[in-house]
Design a protein around this motif. Structure first.
Motif, PDB file in Angstrom:
ATOM      1  N   LYS A  80      41.192  44.570  33.056  1.00 43.21           N
ATOM      2  CA  LYS A  80      40.957  45.076  34.381  1.00 43.21           C
ATOM      3  C   LYS A  80      39.703  45.673  34.394  1.00 43.21           C
ATOM      4  O   LYS A  80      39.026  45.893  35.625  1.00 43.21           O
ATOM      5  N   THR A  83      36.987  43.375  35.975  1.00 41.73           N
ATOM      6  CA  THR A  83      36.922  43.050  37.428  1.00 41.73           C
ATOM      7  C   THR A  83      36.634  44.464  38.249  1.00 41.73           C
ATOM      8  O   THR A  83      35.862  44.416  39.264  1.00 41.73           O
ATOM      9  N   GLN A  86      32.750  44.200  38.323  1.00 43.98           N
ATOM     10  CA  GLN A  86      32.299  43.225  39.151  1.00 43.98           C
ATOM     11  C   GLN A  86      32.434  43.652  40.542  1.00 43.98           C
ATOM     12  O   GLN A  86      31.576  43.771  41.395  1.00 43.98           O
ATOM     13  N   SER A 416      33.848  40.246  45.983  1.00 44.34           N
ATOM     14  CA  SER A 416      34.086  41.057  44.768  1.00 44.34           C
ATOM     15  C   SER A 416      35.329  42.197  45.368  1.00 44.34           C
ATOM     16  O   SER A 416      35.867  42.241  44.501  1.00 44.34           O
ATOM     17  N   PRO A 421      39.684  39.634  43.507  1.00 38.87           N
ATOM     18  CA  PRO A 421      40.878  40.468  43.277  1.00 38.87           C
ATOM     19  C   PRO A 421      42.175  39.792  43.535  1.00 38.87           C
ATOM     20  O   PRO A 421      43.056  40.132  42.766  1.00 38.87           O
ATOM     21  N   ASN A 424      42.493  35.852  40.842  1.00 37.55           N
ATOM     22  CA  ASN A 424      41.784  36.165  39.288  1.00 37.55           C
ATOM     23  C   ASN A 424      43.192  36.068  38.396  1.00 37.55           C
ATOM     24  O   ASN A 424      42.834  36.164  37.343  1.00 37.55           O
TER      25      ASN A 424
END
Length: 469
Positions: A80, A83, A86, A416, A421, A424
């Motif tokens: 997590k 992510t 990012q 992003s 999200p 993914n």
């Protein structure tokens, strides 16, 4: 001084109007023939090309390691956190873009009044501040300079990215300066030289990252290298650039970020070029802001493979921009080459979105299409410069910067914060981010088709024969 380009509303023999100076199939007047002037007393173009190269070395060294900075700030550990890193990176890009937008028009008109050199130096100082802050957020390489605490780093990066944006986009003055020292026939090709220098510089920046990783140093070394490149540019610009464009005063009203947008709609051709620049910038920002995360996290590429992919793209783009593009223009014309570039870019995004970890090696084949697409942006900007006179080139590049900056703000957030999200998970189509980028470029083909009806092809030999008579 004669106007460089403005035969934007010239009648043709059949009646009606065409836009742009590409209509060289018609007989040109003596004034129009001045547009093909080689400008023998102008400064050489190599300092501008070297500026593009050095800046891109710094950009390449930093771009491939920005995600490492973000991981350090949000907390590492994979899963997590990757992510979240990012998402944080996308927001940093958006803040940088918002600040660039605030001063985008000021940078353009200030360069028209004070010259390109001083404004370019300011832009490079912004990069120095930005990269030094990023370096301090990472562990030291050799024990020098302590690492900034995580809480301070979180806000410090937003501040440094903002400073870099406020001091201006280096492209505004780089492209304006190149236009100043180039004849109308030379300008599109010289813009391609800037693009070729950019991709080679990105390749060199990637090699810096590979060396740092091989030596198992902190990625701080990459940002310190990037800082050195920007410092070298400051010296280069101060010593070798020579402003020759006519100076033009401006009012406070002209610093409004959106006031210069009127130049993007002076005729139909400029509207088409502006649309192409925006679409190219939007899709490219979706791509560059997510590529590191996408390749390493979702396509399971080692960083070394990712760097090799970028190096291959850079070498292919260098060959295409520096050597193949002139041949394509001679064969198919400038607009035909532009259309080919956008078609290749669309095909690249759609095919790249279909890759999975099992077939990620196909990325090396598909990347050829992206290299062909790299011709699109510099060619579109180079053709747009022909629509305005010399004393308006800074205004034009400021307006172009607004288009790019709007794309830079919105595209990373869409990619992003919204798409990645939601796509993914292993059972989801995580290539959606690039599939969307490809779909967004589809209108570019219609714009190129419209340009075919608005403009013709440059025929320099014909222009020279007419001049002799």
């Amino acid at each position: 001084m004669a106007r460089r380009s403005s035969f934007s509303e010239r009648e043709n023999p059949e009646g009606g109007c065409h836009s742009g100076i590409l209509l060289s199939r018609e007989r040109l007047s003596s004034a129009e023939l001045l547009q093909f002037d080689r400008r023998p007393n102008a400064p050489p173009v190599w300092p501008a090309v070297l500026t593009s190269f050095l800046h891109s070395v710094s950009l390449g060294a930093a771009m491939m390691t920005w995600l490492e900075v973000c991981k350090e700030v949000v907390g590492s550990g994979g899963g997590k956190e990757d992510t979240e890193a990012q998402t944080y990176y996308g927001r940093l890009l958006a803040v940088n873009g918002v600040c660039e937008l605030v001063t985008s028009q000021l940078v353009g008109v200030a360069s028209d009044k004070y010259g390109r050199r001083s404004v370019q130096i300011a832009a490079q100082l912004g990069q120095v501040v930005d990269y030094l802050m990023a370096a301090l957020c990472l562990p030291p390489s050799f024990g020098y300079l302590p690492q900034v605490q995580r809480v301070m780093a979180w806000t410090g990066l937003f501040a440094s990215r903002g400073v870099a944006g406020l001091l201006g986009n280096y492209k505004v003055t780089l492209q304006s300066y190149t236009s100043d020292i180039s004849g109308a026939e030379e300008c599109p090709q010289r813009m391609s030289y800037l693009g070729a220098a950019m991709v080679v510089g990105m390749c060199m920046g990637s090699m810096v990252v590979a060396i740092v990783e091989k030596m198992q140093l902190s990625f701080r070394a990459c940002f310190l290298t990037a800082t050195c490149m920007n410092a070298m540019i400051i010296v280069l610009v101060f010593v070798k650039w020579r402003d020759i464009a006519p100076r033009k005063n401006f009012t406070c009203r002209e610093t409004n970020p959106f006031v210069g947008l009127h130049v993007l709609r002076i005729n139909q051709a400029m509207v088409m070029y502006s649309t192409l620049v925006f679409l190219s910038a939007f899709s490219l920002n979706m791509y560059t802001s997510t590529l590191n995360f996408y390749c390493e996290k979702l396509l399971k590429m080692p960083k070394s493979t990712f760097i090799a992919l970028g190096t291959m793209w850079a070498m292919e783009s260098f060959i295409l921009l520096g050597f193949v593009q002139p041949m394509l223009i001679r064969q198919f014309g400038e607009i035909g080459t532009l259309q080919l570039s956008f078609a290749s870019m669309i095909a690249f995004y759609l095919l790249f979105s279909m890759l999975t970890p099992d077939i990620n090696a196909w990325a090396f084949i598909i990347m050829i299409l992206f290299a062909v697409g790299s011709m699109a942006y510099p060619l579109a900007v180079g053709l747009a410069t022909r629509e305005l006179s010399s004393d308006q080139q800074g205004l034009l590049q400021g307006a172009v910067s607004i288009l790019e900056t709007l794309a830079k703000i919105v595209a990373p957030l869409v990619a992003s914060d919204v798409i990645i999200p939601r796509f993914n998970k292993p059972d989801q189509f995580f290539g959606m981010v690039y599939f969307v980028a490809g779909l967004l470029l589809l209108p570019s083909l219609a714009c190129c088709h419209k340009l075919h009806s608005l403009t013709g092809r440059i025929d320099p030999d014909k222009a020279v024969m007419l001049e002799m008579h």
